[in-house]
Design a protein around this motif. Structure first.
Motif, short mmCIF file in Angstrom:
data_model
loop_
_atom_site.label_atom_id
_atom_site.label_comp_id
_atom_site.label_asym_id
_atom_site.label_seq_id
_atom_site.Cartn_x
_atom_site.Cartn_y
_atom_site.Cartn_z
N TRP A 36 0.82 -1.21 0.00
CA TRP A 36 0.00 0.00 0.00
C TRP A 36 0.86 1.26 0.00
N GLY A 37 1.94 1.26 0.78
CA GLY A 37 2.87 2.39 0.82
C GLY A 37 2.24 3.69 1.25
N GLY A 38 1.30 3.62 2.21
CA GLY A 38 0.64 4.85 2.67
C GLY A 38 -0.23 5.49 1.61
N GLY A 39 -0.64 4.70 0.61
CA GLY A 39 -1.45 5.22 -0.49
C GLY A 39 -0.63 5.49 -1.74
N TYR A 40 0.68 5.65 -1.58
CA TYR A 40 1.55 5.91 -2.72
C TYR A 40 1.84 4.64 -3.53
N GLY A 41 1.56 3.47 -2.96
CA GLY A 41 1.92 2.23 -3.64
C GLY A 41 3.43 2.14 -3.76
N ASN A 42 3.90 1.55 -4.86
CA ASN A 42 5.34 1.50 -5.11
C ASN A 42 5.82 2.92 -5.37
N HIS A 43 6.84 3.34 -4.63
CA HIS A 43 7.30 4.72 -4.81
C HIS A 43 8.78 4.89 -4.47
N VAL A 44 9.32 6.00 -4.98
CA VAL A 44 10.73 6.33 -4.80
C VAL A 44 10.82 7.77 -4.31
N ILE A 45 11.73 8.00 -3.36
CA ILE A 45 12.05 9.36 -2.93
C ILE A 45 13.53 9.58 -3.18
#
Length: 172
Positions: free
Chosen positions: A98-107
């Motif tokens: 789920w990533g807090g709603g972001y799903g798969n993500h990169v910062i």
């Protein structure tokens, strides 16, 4: 012959290298990507003069920066590659939930208090701690996390400057 450039006018640019450009109406001018899906090509796009970021993908702006949505959503059903908007270090590469709603993500941390966030990605090509160059492929557009209704396949792109989400187009 004339100092004014007209739409449709042909120009000769000595030593210039040709770029394929996405031609569909409403799409941001950015180099089109060619090749197989097993290898994602990096971009050779350059930032606007005086800016240090590039537009992070090819697609149509489907949702802008506004109260409650402090980012740009860029949609493209063909799931194009996503590029690092500027050189930096990957501080987070989240995959598989789920990533807090972001799903798969990169910062990515670009220094001087500036970070970029790339969300809803189908796949990632980087890991935390990795140094990336501007234009390097960091993954592919997708629809993971909290994606509702018409938003579909898109990139949610945020620019965070000194802890505050800013209008992304001020940086590229």
């Amino acid at each position: 012959q004339n100092e004014v450039i007209q739409k449709g006018q042909q120009l000769f640019l000595p030593s210039a290298k040709p770029l394929a450009v996405e031609q569909r109406a409403g799409y941001r001018d950015a180099p089109a990507r060619t090749g197989t899906t097993s290898r994602l090509a990096n971009t050779d796009a350059k930032p606007t003069a005086g800016k240090f970021m590039i537009f992070p993908t090819v697609g149509k702006l489907t949702q802008g920066y506004r109260r409650g949505h402090y980012a740009f959503d860029i949609g493209n059903r063909s799931k194009p590659p996503i590029w690092a908007a500027s050189t930096g270090t990957v501080t987070k590469a989240y995959f598989g939930g789920w990533g807090g709603g972001y799903g798969n993500h990169v910062i990515i941390d670009h220094g001087n208090g500036v970070q970029t966030l790339y969300a809803h990605m189908e796949s990632l090509s980087v890991k935390a701690g990795e140094k990336v160059s501007q234009g390097q492929v960091i993954g592919r557009m997708g629809n993971t996390g909290r994606v509702r209704g018409v938003t579909g396949i898109h990139l949610h792109f945020e620019v965070i400057d000194s802890g505050t989400k800013r209008v992304p187009s001020n940086y590229y």
